[in-house]
Scaffold this active site. Structure first.
Site, PDB file in Angstrom:
ATOM      1  N   HIS A  63       0.309  -0.926   0.304  1.00  0.00           N
ATOM      2  CA  HIS A  63      -0.459   0.212  -0.339  1.00  0.00           C
ATOM      3  C   HIS A  63       1.236   1.024  -0.020  1.00  0.00           C
ATOM      4  O   HIS A  63       1.860   1.193   0.011  1.00  0.00           O
ATOM      5  CB  HIS A  63      -1.579   0.148   1.323  1.00  0.00           C
ATOM      6  CG  HIS A  63      -0.416  -0.090   2.503  1.00  0.00           C
ATOM      7  ND1 HIS A  63       0.778  -0.657   3.164  1.00  0.00           N
ATOM      8  CD2 HIS A  63      -0.576   1.017   3.453  1.00  0.00           C
ATOM      9  CE1 HIS A  63       0.960  -0.527   4.146  1.00  0.00           C
ATOM     10  NE2 HIS A  63       0.330   0.733   5.262  1.00  0.00           N
ATOM     11  N   HIS A  65       0.836   4.124   2.292  1.00  0.00           N
ATOM     12  CA  HIS A  65       1.906   4.966   3.552  1.00  0.00           C
ATOM     13  C   HIS A  65       3.738   4.816   3.344  1.00  0.00           C
ATOM     14  O   HIS A  65       3.981   4.144   3.246  1.00  0.00           O
ATOM     15  CB  HIS A  65       1.345   3.800   4.286  1.00  0.00           C
ATOM     16  CG  HIS A  65      -0.349   4.078   5.289  1.00  0.00           C
ATOM     17  ND1 HIS A  65      -1.307   3.202   6.125  1.00  0.00           N
ATOM     18  CD2 HIS A  65      -1.080   5.625   4.857  1.00  0.00           C
ATOM     19  CE1 HIS A  65      -2.470   4.452   5.652  1.00  0.00           C
ATOM     20  NE2 HIS A  65      -2.362   4.769   5.260  1.00  0.00           N
ATOM     21  N   ASP A  67       6.441   4.776   5.192  1.00  0.00           N
ATOM     22  CA  ASP A  67       6.606   3.544   5.371  1.00  0.00           C
ATOM     23  C   ASP A  67       6.996   2.635   4.628  1.00  0.00           C
ATOM     24  O   ASP A  67       7.791   1.684   5.045  1.00  0.00           O
ATOM     25  CB  ASP A  67       6.379   3.552   6.958  1.00  0.00           C
ATOM     26  CG  ASP A  67       5.075   2.788   7.646  1.00  0.00           C
ATOM     27  OD1 ASP A  67       4.457   3.278   6.764  1.00  0.00           O
ATOM     28  OD2 ASP A  67       5.238   1.964   8.364  1.00  0.00           O
ATOM     29  N   HIS A  68       6.542   2.445   3.414  1.00  0.00           N
ATOM     30  CA  HIS A  68       6.235   1.170   2.499  1.00  0.00           C
ATOM     31  C   HIS A  68       6.785   0.966   1.496  1.00  0.00           C
ATOM     32  O   HIS A  68       6.585   0.599   0.381  1.00  0.00           O
ATOM     33  CB  HIS A  68       4.434   0.602   3.246  1.00  0.00           C
ATOM     34  CG  HIS A  68       4.351   0.108   3.525  1.00  0.00           C
ATOM     35  ND1 HIS A  68       4.674  -1.478   5.003  1.00  0.00           N
ATOM     36  CD2 HIS A  68       4.371   0.329   5.431  1.00  0.00           C
ATOM     37  CE1 HIS A  68       4.009  -1.931   5.918  1.00  0.00           C
ATOM     38  NE2 HIS A  68       3.491  -0.070   6.258  1.00  0.00           N
ATOM     39  N   HIS A 141      -7.555  -2.625   5.893  1.00  0.00           N
ATOM     40  CA  HIS A 141      -6.603  -0.921   6.206  1.00  0.00           C
ATOM     41  C   HIS A 141      -7.039   0.180   5.695  1.00  0.00           C
ATOM     42  O   HIS A 141      -8.407   0.325   4.299  1.00  0.00           O
ATOM     43  CB  HIS A 141      -4.953  -1.114   5.839  1.00  0.00           C
ATOM     44  CG  HIS A 141      -4.057  -0.410   6.349  1.00  0.00           C
ATOM     45  ND1 HIS A 141      -4.437  -0.189   8.252  1.00  0.00           N
ATOM     46  CD2 HIS A 141      -3.003   1.039   5.842  1.00  0.00           C
ATOM     47  CE1 HIS A 141      -3.679   0.730   8.073  1.00  0.00           C
ATOM     48  NE2 HIS A 141      -2.175   1.064   7.391  1.00  0.00           N
ATOM     49  N   ASP A 208       0.518  -4.250   6.686  1.00  0.00           N
ATOM     50  CA  ASP A 208      -0.529  -3.085   7.845  1.00  0.00           C
ATOM     51  C   ASP A 208      -2.071  -3.952   7.607  1.00  0.00           C
ATOM     52  O   ASP A 208      -2.307  -3.553   6.428  1.00  0.00           O
ATOM     53  CB  ASP A 208      -0.881  -1.855   7.333  1.00  0.00           C
ATOM     54  CG  ASP A 208       0.945  -1.396   7.740  1.00  0.00           C
ATOM     55  OD1 ASP A 208       1.711  -1.918   7.763  1.00  0.00           O
ATOM     56  OD2 ASP A 208       0.126   0.249   7.925  1.00  0.00           O
ATOM     57  N   HIS A 266       7.530  -4.867  11.739  1.00  0.00           N
ATOM     58  CA  HIS A 266       7.170  -3.548  11.476  1.00  0.00           C
ATOM     59  C   HIS A 266       6.303  -3.391  13.106  1.00  0.00           C
ATOM     60  O   HIS A 266       5.086  -2.955  13.512  1.00  0.00           O
ATOM     61  CB  HIS A 266       5.320  -3.575  10.834  1.00  0.00           C
ATOM     62  CG  HIS A 266       4.882  -2.641  10.459  1.00  0.00           C
ATOM     63  ND1 HIS A 266       3.930  -2.394  11.356  1.00  0.00           N
ATOM     64  CD2 HIS A 266       4.822  -1.926   9.143  1.00  0.00           C
ATOM     65  CE1 HIS A 266       3.846  -0.722  10.294  1.00  0.00           C
ATOM     66  NE2 HIS A 266       3.718  -1.138   9.411  1.00  0.00           N
TER      67      HIS A 266
END
Length: 309
Positions: A63, A65, A67-68, A141, A208, A266
């Site tokens: 996805h 976000h 941090d990914h 999510h 997530d 994570h």
């Protein structure tokens, strides 16, 4: 010689720490080298692992976000800088196509590498690989998110001592496997008499998400499950609110799904002591447990063998 292992680049969640870089995971699986969720700093983390941009055969993003995915611009540009000679497919949620386009061209560079842009458009979408099938499952999510699992087809392993006992060798072995039986000195020898089942191995990558059907579909009978454990049970209400798992939930998923090796990762920056994740997970999972650390390597467990019927 085949190699099946997870190389961990980073294990933090939204905020990195002095000990934990943002996300980043590389799966080496025979000829496939798949980069999952490259967060910031992934390009530099690779330098410490022996994995190069040229090694990469595929990139998967769960996805968009930060941090990914905020390591994507650097990784994509590195593919061109190193003049990677083969196409590199990139998979990501189709609803995030605009984010991907922005990240891909976040700055000026001379693009020479060939990216095969292959978004995930549906739950259960499958991608054929040389070593099996890559499957995407929708997770729960706040934004569109998919987990991935790699499934190797089941096979058969011949037993040399049994082949020798029946006097079967050379091209006759191939014929026996292809046809399913072979007549030797007036008696019929079946494939099952000289072989055993070789269950295909499975790898699952779950980031997530709150608990949902997709988590269990991905984790089912995984030899190696990499799964987020952002929170501990003391923050279970917050985890549910923001669409994340606790270590206890991840461990219960592993137990209920028959996972062989569980890798927790994570982690929220609020927890400085990884032993707390071990303690919580051990209440629900008695199998092979790994609390991931940056720049560590986790082998896929040796293949399980079941007798052929």
């Amino acid at each position: 010689m085949s190699m099946r292992e997870l190389v961990v680049l980073g294990t933090a969640s939204q905020t990195p720490t002095r000990q934990r870089n943002h996300n980043g995971y590389v799966l080496r699986w025979d000829g496939e080298v798949i980069l999952f969720d490259p967060g910031e700093g992934s390009q530099r983390q690779l330098l410490h692992t022996g994995v190069t941009a040229t090694d990469l055969t595929r990139i998967c993003v769960t996805h968009f976000h930060g941090d990914h995915c905020l390591g994507l611009p650097g990784m994509i540009q590195r593919l061109s800088l190193d003049r990677v000679p083969h196409p590199v497919p990139v998979h990501f949620p189709a609803g995030g196509a605009e984010y991907f386009a922005r990240l891909r061209h976040a700055s000026s560079f001379h693009e020479t590498a060939e990216l095969a842009v292959e978004p995930i458009v549906s739950d259960g979408q499958r991608i054929d690989l040389r070593c099996g099938t890559l499957e995407a499952r929708r997770l729960r999510h706040p934004i569109e998110t998919y987990g991935y699992r790699l499934v190797e087809p089941d096979g058969v392993r011949t037993l040399p001592d049994r082949l020798a006992g029946y006097g079967i060798s050379g091209p006759a072995v191939g014929e026996l496997l292809r046809v399913g039986h072979l007549d030797v000195d007036g008696r019929r020898v079946t494939r099952g008499q000289v072989s055993e089942a070789r269950p295909g191995q499975r790898f699952a990558f779950v980031m997530d998400t709150g608990l949902c059907d997709g988590v269990y579909a991905l984790a089912e009978r995984a030899d190696l499950l990499v799964i987020e454990a952002t929170f501990l049970t003391s923050e279970a209400a917050l985890a549910a609110e923001v669409g994340h798992l606790t270590a206890a939930q991840a461990a219960r998923v592993a137990t209920e799904s028959g996972v062989r090796r569980l890798v927790l990762t994570h982690f929220s920056q609020r927890y400085a002591d990884p032993a707390r994740f071990v303690a919580e997970a051990r209440e629900h999972f008695t199998g092979d447990l790994v609390v991931a650390t940056d720049l560590s390597t986790v082998p896929v467990p040796p293949r399980a063998v079941a007798s052929a019927g």
